[in-house]
Design a protein around this motif. Structure first.
Motif, PDB file in Angstrom:
ATOM      1  N   ALA A  12      44.217  48.817 -20.509  1.00 32.65           N
ATOM      2  CA  ALA A  12      43.086  49.609 -21.182  1.00 32.65           C
ATOM      3  C   ALA A  12      41.905  49.192 -21.869  1.00 32.65           C
ATOM      4  O   ALA A  12      41.188  49.971 -21.607  1.00 32.65           O
ATOM      5  CB  ALA A  12      44.444  50.739 -22.671  1.00 32.65           C
ATOM      6  N   ARG A  13      41.609  48.416 -22.102  1.00 34.18           N
ATOM      7  CA  ARG A  13      40.943  47.311 -22.792  1.00 34.18           C
ATOM      8  C   ARG A  13      40.157  46.929 -21.653  1.00 34.18           C
ATOM      9  O   ARG A  13      38.790  46.999 -21.723  1.00 34.18           O
ATOM     10  CB  ARG A  13      41.166  46.407 -23.759  1.00 34.18           C
ATOM     11  CG  ARG A  13      42.101  46.407 -25.129  1.00 34.18           C
ATOM     12  CD  ARG A  13      41.732  47.989 -25.861  1.00 34.18           C
ATOM     13  NE  ARG A  13      41.927  48.323 -25.478  1.00 34.18           N
ATOM     14  CZ  ARG A  13      41.179  49.949 -25.647  1.00 34.18           C
ATOM     15  NH1 ARG A  13      40.306  49.466 -26.435  1.00 34.18           N
ATOM     16  NH2 ARG A  13      41.014  50.430 -25.260  1.00 34.18           N
ATOM     17  N   ARG A  14      40.036  46.792 -20.488  1.00 28.39           N
ATOM     18  CA  ARG A  14      39.600  45.527 -19.591  1.00 28.39           C
ATOM     19  C   ARG A  14      38.918  47.412 -19.348  1.00 28.39           C
ATOM     20  O   ARG A  14      37.991  47.086 -18.346  1.00 28.39           O
ATOM     21  CB  ARG A  14      39.594  44.939 -18.366  1.00 28.39           C
ATOM     22  CG  ARG A  14      40.574  46.104 -18.013  1.00 28.39           C
ATOM     23  CD  ARG A  14      41.413  44.865 -16.421  1.00 28.39           C
ATOM     24  NE  ARG A  14      42.415  44.860 -15.326  1.00 28.39           N
ATOM     25  CZ  ARG A  14      42.054  45.449 -14.500  1.00 28.39           C
ATOM     26  NH1 ARG A  14      41.127  45.836 -14.576  1.00 28.39           N
ATOM     27  NH2 ARG A  14      43.843  46.312 -13.749  1.00 28.39           N
ATOM     28  N   ALA A  15      39.430  48.470 -18.758  1.00 29.40           N
ATOM     29  CA  ALA A  15      38.402  49.105 -17.940  1.00 29.40           C
ATOM     30  C   ALA A  15      37.633  49.959 -19.391  1.00 29.40           C
ATOM     31  O   ALA A  15      37.079  50.660 -18.705  1.00 29.40           O
ATOM     32  CB  ALA A  15      40.016  50.296 -18.357  1.00 29.40           C
ATOM     33  N   GLN A  16      37.782  50.035 -20.373  1.00 31.45           N
ATOM     34  CA  GLN A  16      36.879  50.482 -21.099  1.00 31.45           C
ATOM     35  C   GLN A  16      35.630  49.637 -21.461  1.00 31.45           C
ATOM     36  O   GLN A  16      34.110  49.670 -22.273  1.00 31.45           O
ATOM     37  CB  GLN A  16      37.491  50.876 -22.229  1.00 31.45           C
ATOM     38  CG  GLN A  16      38.461  52.028 -22.826  1.00 31.45           C
ATOM     39  CD  GLN A  16      38.651  51.598 -23.767  1.00 31.45           C
ATOM     40  OE1 GLN A  16      38.129  52.165 -24.968  1.00 31.45           O
ATOM     41  NE2 GLN A  16      39.909  53.004 -24.139  1.00 31.45           N
ATOM     42  N   LEU A  35      36.291  46.460 -16.358  1.00 32.83           N
ATOM     43  CA  LEU A  35      36.166  45.434 -15.423  1.00 32.83           C
ATOM     44  C   LEU A  35      37.648  45.098 -14.443  1.00 32.83           C
ATOM     45  O   LEU A  35      38.589  46.053 -14.778  1.00 32.83           O
ATOM     46  CB  LEU A  35      36.507  44.442 -16.234  1.00 32.83           C
ATOM     47  CG  LEU A  35      34.948  43.754 -17.595  1.00 32.83           C
ATOM     48  CD1 LEU A  35      35.717  43.097 -18.363  1.00 32.83           C
ATOM     49  CD2 LEU A  35      33.989  44.181 -16.831  1.00 32.83           C
ATOM     50  N   ARG A  36      36.619  44.183 -13.359  1.00 31.51           N
ATOM     51  CA  ARG A  36      38.043  44.093 -12.192  1.00 31.51           C
ATOM     52  C   ARG A  36      39.183  42.884 -13.575  1.00 31.51           C
ATOM     53  O   ARG A  36      38.650  41.766 -14.335  1.00 31.51           O
ATOM     54  CB  ARG A  36      37.819  43.507 -11.230  1.00 31.51           C
ATOM     55  CG  ARG A  36      36.626  44.181 -10.016  1.00 31.51           C
ATOM     56  CD  ARG A  36      36.524  44.160  -9.093  1.00 31.51           C
ATOM     57  NE  ARG A  36      35.154  45.157  -8.383  1.00 31.51           N
ATOM     58  CZ  ARG A  36      34.390  45.018  -8.050  1.00 31.51           C
ATOM     59  NH1 ARG A  36      33.822  44.072  -8.852  1.00 31.51           N
ATOM     60  NH2 ARG A  36      33.932  45.263  -7.246  1.00 31.51           N
ATOM     61  N   ARG A  37      40.041  42.459 -12.109  1.00 26.56           N
ATOM     62  CA  ARG A  37      41.206  41.773 -12.911  1.00 26.56           C
ATOM     63  C   ARG A  37      40.705  40.733 -12.995  1.00 26.56           C
ATOM     64  O   ARG A  37      40.613  39.207 -13.595  1.00 26.56           O
ATOM     65  CB  ARG A  37      42.776  41.198 -12.058  1.00 26.56           C
ATOM     66  CG  ARG A  37      43.067  42.805 -13.034  1.00 26.56           C
ATOM     67  CD  ARG A  37      44.506  43.105 -11.474  1.00 26.56           C
ATOM     68  NE  ARG A  37      45.716  43.083 -12.349  1.00 26.56           N
ATOM     69  CZ  ARG A  37      46.437  44.225 -11.685  1.00 26.56           C
ATOM     70  NH1 ARG A  37      47.207  43.473 -10.165  1.00 26.56           N
ATOM     71  NH2 ARG A  37      47.504  45.204 -12.265  1.00 26.56           N
ATOM     72  N   GLU A  38      39.512  40.221 -11.579  1.00 26.46           N
ATOM     73  CA  GLU A  38      39.671  38.979 -11.351  1.00 26.46           C
ATOM     74  C   GLU A  38      38.340  38.850 -12.126  1.00 26.46           C
ATOM     75  O   GLU A  38      38.449  37.408 -13.132  1.00 26.46           O
ATOM     76  CB  GLU A  38      38.860  38.451 -10.116  1.00 26.46           C
ATOM     77  CG  GLU A  38      37.879  39.461  -9.853  1.00 26.46           C
ATOM     78  CD  GLU A  38      38.649  40.814  -8.828  1.00 26.46           C
ATOM     79  OE1 GLU A  38      38.051  41.653  -7.951  1.00 26.46           O
ATOM     80  OE2 GLU A  38      39.494  41.142  -9.057  1.00 26.46           O
ATOM     81  N   THR A  72      38.237  37.793 -27.097  1.00 26.16           N
ATOM     82  CA  THR A  72      37.403  37.664 -27.071  1.00 26.16           C
ATOM     83  C   THR A  72      36.118  37.977 -25.920  1.00 26.16           C
ATOM     84  O   THR A  72      35.366  38.542 -26.209  1.00 26.16           O
ATOM     85  CB  THR A  72      36.696  35.962 -26.895  1.00 26.16           C
ATOM     86  OG1 THR A  72      37.174  35.510 -28.171  1.00 26.16           O
ATOM     87  CG2 THR A  72      35.147  36.077 -27.186  1.00 26.16           C
ATOM     88  N   ALA A  73      36.821  38.137 -24.765  1.00 28.98           N
ATOM     89  CA  ALA A  73      36.522  38.275 -23.846  1.00 28.98           C
ATOM     90  C   ALA A  73      36.308  40.196 -23.325  1.00 28.98           C
ATOM     91  O   ALA A  73      36.035  40.634 -23.000  1.00 28.98           O
ATOM     92  CB  ALA A  73      37.482  37.854 -22.366  1.00 28.98           C
ATOM     93  N   LEU A  74      37.412  40.034 -24.378  1.00 24.65           N
ATOM     94  CA  LEU A  74      37.515  42.150 -24.089  1.00 24.65           C
ATOM     95  C   LEU A  74      36.871  42.763 -25.127  1.00 24.65           C
ATOM     96  O   LEU A  74      37.133  43.323 -25.661  1.00 24.65           O
ATOM     97  CB  LEU A  74      39.069  42.423 -23.846  1.00 24.65           C
ATOM     98  CG  LEU A  74      40.117  42.145 -22.506  1.00 24.65           C
ATOM     99  CD1 LEU A  74      41.576  41.968 -23.078  1.00 24.65           C
ATOM    100  CD2 LEU A  74      39.448  42.457 -21.456  1.00 24.65           C
ATOM    101  N   ARG A  75      36.199  41.444 -25.538  1.00 27.00           N
ATOM    102  CA  ARG A  75      35.507  42.416 -27.286  1.00 27.00           C
ATOM    103  C   ARG A  75      36.328  43.142 -28.833  1.00 27.00           C
ATOM    104  O   ARG A  75      35.669  44.293 -28.451  1.00 27.00           O
ATOM    105  CB  ARG A  75      34.280  43.421 -27.019  1.00 27.00           C
ATOM    106  CG  ARG A  75      33.245  42.795 -25.404  1.00 27.00           C
ATOM    107  CD  ARG A  75      32.438  40.881 -26.171  1.00 27.00           C
ATOM    108  NE  ARG A  75      31.546  40.584 -25.606  1.00 27.00           N
ATOM    109  CZ  ARG A  75      30.514  40.920 -25.094  1.00 27.00           C
ATOM    110  NH1 ARG A  75      29.900  42.168 -25.884  1.00 27.00           N
ATOM    111  NH2 ARG A  75      30.157  40.262 -24.429  1.00 27.00           N
ATOM    112  N   LEU A  76      36.839  42.538 -28.485  1.00 25.25           N
ATOM    113  CA  LEU A  76      38.115  43.445 -29.437  1.00 25.25           C
ATOM    114  C   LEU A  76      37.364  43.647 -30.977  1.00 25.25           C
ATOM    115  O   LEU A  76      36.882  42.307 -31.419  1.00 25.25           O
ATOM    116  CB  LEU A  76      39.584  42.513 -28.967  1.00 25.25           C
ATOM    117  CG  LEU A  76      40.729  43.232 -28.007  1.00 25.25           C
ATOM    118  CD1 LEU A  76      42.210  42.642 -28.032  1.00 25.25           C
ATOM    119  CD2 LEU A  76      40.456  44.667 -27.397  1.00 25.25           C
TER     120      LEU A  76
END
Length: 276
Positions: A12-16, A35-38, A72-76
């Motif tokens: 859900a987080r990467r989809a946003q 974002l894609r998984r890779e 950090t990568a997912l900007r949480l």
């Protein structure tokens, strides 16, 4: 916490997140939102296979360093980071029995000392455990429910009472999920979650979004049947003596129409209490 919930949250987080928000190229056809998984694996410094296992629930023991890098990568934000750590099993959880519903008597006395400020205390399930007289008047004596989530999603009058209902609904679900993450086995939280999933398609849709965010300070607009429009600022505090409880205090800007309306509401509440 089941590993699938960690995977759901990561998906859900990467989809946003858009690639340009994390300085990744945006060229080419994209079959998935966000974002894609890779791409997440690249940002975190993981192998794609390891990250896929995390999302699929086949990897159950990410280290604190990996979880921190994912946050950090997912900007949480801080609430999202805390929720991610909890899902990964890396922070203490409250036991179901530890969710106290008894309100400290001294806190009740303090609430009554604020007759002009609607004040409530609620638990992780969003059950209102205590309210002062003006809060009772603001929330229509809780005629529909003393559970804030039920009030927002199942009270037919809620969309009129909460002027910005969609924002209130989204923020309420995010706060409820944060409490759920702290005590997922609490029977009352499970009961409210089941009732809302079954009784409100809008709640169910917002729940899937996996937002986890606590309340601090925000402004809410109400349309009250007795005193008209109100714009109130709310401050939310954790009750340190009773983990899982939150104290919410509402107030209006001095000299504003909302301040005058709140004063009238307080007068009506006092009159009703005295039986005049």
């Amino acid at each position: 916490m089941a590993a699938s919930e960690l995977g759901d949250y990561l998906r859900a987080r990467r989809a946003q997140l858009r690639p340009d928000e994390v300085n990744l190229p945006t060229s080419g056809t994209r079959r998935v939102p966000g974002l894609r998984r890779e791409e997440v694996a690249l940002l975190v410094g993981l192998s794609v296979d390891y990250y896929v296992r995390l999302e699929q629930g086949r990897e159950r023991g990410p280290s604190a360093q990996v979880v921190d890098a994912l946050a950090t990568a997912l900007r949480l934000d801080e609430d999202g980071r805390l929720h991610l750590f909890r899902l990964a099993g890396l922070s203490p959880r409250a036991r179901a029995a530890a969710v106290a519903d008894r309100v400290d008597p001294s806190l009740l006395q303090l609430m009554d000392a604020w007759p002009d400020n609607p004040t409530i205390i609620y638990n992780r399930a969003y059950d209102v455990l205590a309210a002062n007289a003006i809060a009772d008047a603001l929330f229509h004596e809780w005629t529909h429910s003393r559970n804030l989530m039920h009030m927002v999603f199942t009270d037919p009058a809620a969309r009129r009472f909460y002027v910005d209902w969609h924002d209130v609904a989204r923020n309420s679900v995010a706060g409820f999920r944060l409490g759920y993450g702290a005590a997922p086995q609490d029977p009352r939280i499970q009961q409210v979650l089941t009732e809302l999933r079954d009784g409100s398609s809008e709640f169910a849709q917002l729940w899937i979004a996996n937002d986890a965010r606590g309340k601090t300070m925000e402004s809410k607009r109400f349309e009250h049947h007795a005193v008209g429009p109100l714009t109130l600022t709310m401050q939310t505090f954790d009750v340190r003596s009773s983990p899982g409880q939150a104290l919410v205090i509402y107030h209006a800007a001095p000299g504003s129409p909302s301040s005058e309306a709140l004063a009238l509401l307080g007068s009506l509440a006092a009159t009703a209490r005295e039986g005049i």
